[in-house]
Structure formats: structure tokens, C-alpha cells
Design an enzyme around this catalytic site. Structure first.
Site, PDB file in Angstrom:
ATOM      1  N   ASN A  89       0.875  -1.168   0.000  1.00  0.00           N
ATOM      2  CA  ASN A  89       0.000   0.000   0.000  1.00  0.00           C
ATOM      3  C   ASN A  89       0.912   1.217   0.000  1.00  0.00           C
ATOM      4  O   ASN A  89       1.814   1.322   0.828  1.00  0.00           O
ATOM      5  CB  ASN A  89      -0.898   0.016   1.240  1.00  0.00           C
ATOM      6  CG  ASN A  89      -1.867  -1.142   1.255  1.00  0.00           C
ATOM      7  OD1 ASN A  89      -2.395  -1.523   0.219  1.00  0.00           O
ATOM      8  ND2 ASN A  89      -2.094  -1.704   2.419  1.00  0.00           N
ATOM      9  N   HIS A 102       6.384  -1.626   3.703  1.00  0.00           N
ATOM     10  CA  HIS A 102       6.076  -2.973   4.162  1.00  0.00           C
ATOM     11  C   HIS A 102       5.230  -3.698   3.122  1.00  0.00           C
ATOM     12  O   HIS A 102       4.402  -3.101   2.453  1.00  0.00           O
ATOM     13  CB  HIS A 102       5.377  -2.981   5.524  1.00  0.00           C
ATOM     14  CG  HIS A 102       4.128  -2.185   5.626  1.00  0.00           C
ATOM     15  ND1 HIS A 102       4.107  -0.801   5.665  1.00  0.00           N
ATOM     16  CD2 HIS A 102       2.832  -2.572   5.711  1.00  0.00           C
ATOM     17  CE1 HIS A 102       2.863  -0.376   5.781  1.00  0.00           C
ATOM     18  NE2 HIS A 102       2.061  -1.442   5.803  1.00  0.00           N
ATOM     19  N   HIS A 104       2.587  -6.816   2.682  1.00  0.00           N
ATOM     20  CA  HIS A 104       1.665  -7.732   3.347  1.00  0.00           C
ATOM     21  C   HIS A 104       1.728  -9.055   2.594  1.00  0.00           C
ATOM     22  O   HIS A 104       1.585  -9.079   1.369  1.00  0.00           O
ATOM     23  CB  HIS A 104       0.226  -7.216   3.272  1.00  0.00           C
ATOM     24  CG  HIS A 104      -0.009  -5.936   3.986  1.00  0.00           C
ATOM     25  ND1 HIS A 104      -0.597  -5.879   5.226  1.00  0.00           N
ATOM     26  CD2 HIS A 104       0.244  -4.646   3.625  1.00  0.00           C
ATOM     27  CE1 HIS A 104      -0.691  -4.617   5.605  1.00  0.00           C
ATOM     28  NE2 HIS A 104      -0.189  -3.852   4.651  1.00  0.00           N
TER      29      HIS A 104
END
Length: 116
Positions: A89, A102, A104
Site C-alpha cells: 500500500n 512494508h 503484506h
């Protein structure tokens, strides 16, 4: 490069607890505190970059390391063969709430398309 106010930088430094599932030279992987699938692990770089676009612009090879580690997590979690999703994101409008790159890693259930 570290941001002293960043939650994920604090996890990397061991100042904030997390359920670590893997650690590499450039990355740390830990379980998401609000899982959206039976397997929901975050893979972060040890260095602070606000998002995937910032990392790509400044550190050639870092995104490769994060994606490689995401695959290792998927294998270790038993979802690599059945399928998993890797999501970055980028920006608040896309749902990013911690501004430290990051990925996911989601798996262990059917993942519909489109997401969201």
C-alpha cells in the site's frame, strides 16, 4: 536510515514487541496485529523508507529483497503452493497507515479480486 518516531523502526530495533517470524540481513517479517487472512505477515526492510516508491527511487535491490523474503515467508507458512498475495500500500488513500515500506503477505483462504 532510521526514523525515531516510526513504529516499524522501533520493531526493528527491538523497542516494540512483535511476533517475529523471520529475520534476514535486510528484512524483518512479523505477524500483522490485525490479520485479514489466516496468514498475514508483514515484511519490512531494516532501513526506513516511507513506501515502495521511495525505496525504489533510492535503493536499487531493496524491493527485490523484500519480495524474496515475502516468498520465503509464504513457503514457511505453507501457502506458497496454494497461492498467496503480496501487497504494497503506497499512500494514505491506498490504506497505508504506517509510513515505513512494508509488504503484506496474505494467504490461507480464497482471496477475491478485485481486492478492497
Amino acid at each position: 536510515m532510521v526514523d525515531p518516531d516510526c513504529l516499524f523502526c522501533k520493531i526493528v530495533k527491538g523497542e516494540v514487541p512483535a511476533e517475529i517470524v523471520r529475520e534476514g540481513e535486510r528484512t524483518v517479517a512479523f505477524r500483522d496485529i490485525n490479520p485479514q487472512a489466516p496468514t498475514h505477515v508483514l515484511v519490512i526492510p531494516r532501513e526506513h523508507h516511507a513506501d515502495a516508491a521511495a525505496a525504489a527511487a533510492t535503493d536499487s535491490g531493496l524491493l527485490d529483497a523484500v519480495v524474496r523474503e515475502a516468498h520465503e515467508v509464504a513457503k514457511a507458512e505453507g501457502v506458497a503452493d496454494t497461492g498467496y498475495r503480496t501487497v504494497f500500500n503506497t499512500g494514505a488513500g491506498a490504506g497505508q497507515t504506517v509510513f515505513h515500506l512494508h509488504a503484506h503477505v496474505l494467504g490461507g483462504r480464497g482471496l477475491s479480486w478485485p481486492p478492497g
